[in-house]
Design an enzyme around this catalytic site. Sequence first.
Site, short mmCIF file in Angstrom:
data_model
loop_
_atom_site.label_atom_id
_atom_site.label_comp_id
_atom_site.label_asym_id
_atom_site.label_seq_id
_atom_site.Cartn_x
_atom_site.Cartn_y
_atom_site.Cartn_z
N CYS A 107 0.77 -1.14 -0.82
CA CYS A 107 -0.04 -0.62 -0.25
C CYS A 107 1.01 1.21 0.15
O CYS A 107 1.48 1.09 0.39
CB CYS A 107 -0.78 0.20 1.40
N HIS A 149 -9.45 -3.98 -2.02
CA HIS A 149 -7.93 -2.69 -0.68
C HIS A 149 -8.33 -1.42 -1.33
O HIS A 149 -8.60 -1.04 0.07
CB HIS A 149 -6.82 -3.47 -0.95
N GLU A 150 -8.73 -0.81 -2.18
CA GLU A 150 -8.91 0.16 -2.39
C GLU A 150 -10.33 0.34 -1.58
O GLU A 150 -10.07 1.83 -0.87
CB GLU A 150 -9.51 0.53 -3.95
N HIS A 153 -10.22 1.24 1.90
CA HIS A 153 -9.83 2.93 2.37
C HIS A 153 -11.28 3.90 3.07
O HIS A 153 -10.74 4.55 3.43
CB HIS A 153 -9.06 3.41 1.09
NI NI Z 1 -3.93 1.33 0.14
#
Ligand code: NI
Length: 184
Positions: A107, A149-150, A153
């Site tokens: 990341c 993953h995104e 966030h």
């Molecule tokens: Ni990330």
Amino acid sequence: MAVKSVLRMGDPRLWQVAEPISDFASTGLRELLADMRDTMQALQGVGLAAPQIGIGLRVVIFGNPAEAETAEKNSRYPDADGVPYTVLINPVITALSESSEEGWEGCLSVPGLRGSVPRYLKIRYQGYNEQGALIDRAVSGFHARVVQHECDHLDGILYPMRINDMTKFGFTQELFPNRDVQDE
Ligand code: NI
């Protein structure tokens, strides 16, 4: 536009839940998307979420930016070839099966490290592009991993929070001493 600095883990802005976009026609959104694209490309990321540059809005981008399509592969993530460049706003993810698999992630907010993270193998994701048109895709594997993953966030979740086996979290150079993996 501009390459922005990416917030690193520990910055409290990364723990916040981001707000949905309501005005798709705003100049601010255009500028945000241009900045995100420039930043992701400059850092050779495969994805970036708005909170990573300090903007608490539900916007993510991922894949290879069009300018890079004919250039060399993304050296941090050679597998990223199969992921089309996508702007995804107000995303919703649905798991299409219970199956998950472990895979290495990095990341831009956690530079120099990698961790093995379980993610759903197959997902459907829905959201809007920069024109406000609906995106609705069923994807699997690396593409599904990147989207999960995104979108994490946007809910203040960084991948280390999802690691089950902390022996599979460490510095890229120590984990992969024989591989030429570029540092973030
Ligand atoms: Ni990330």
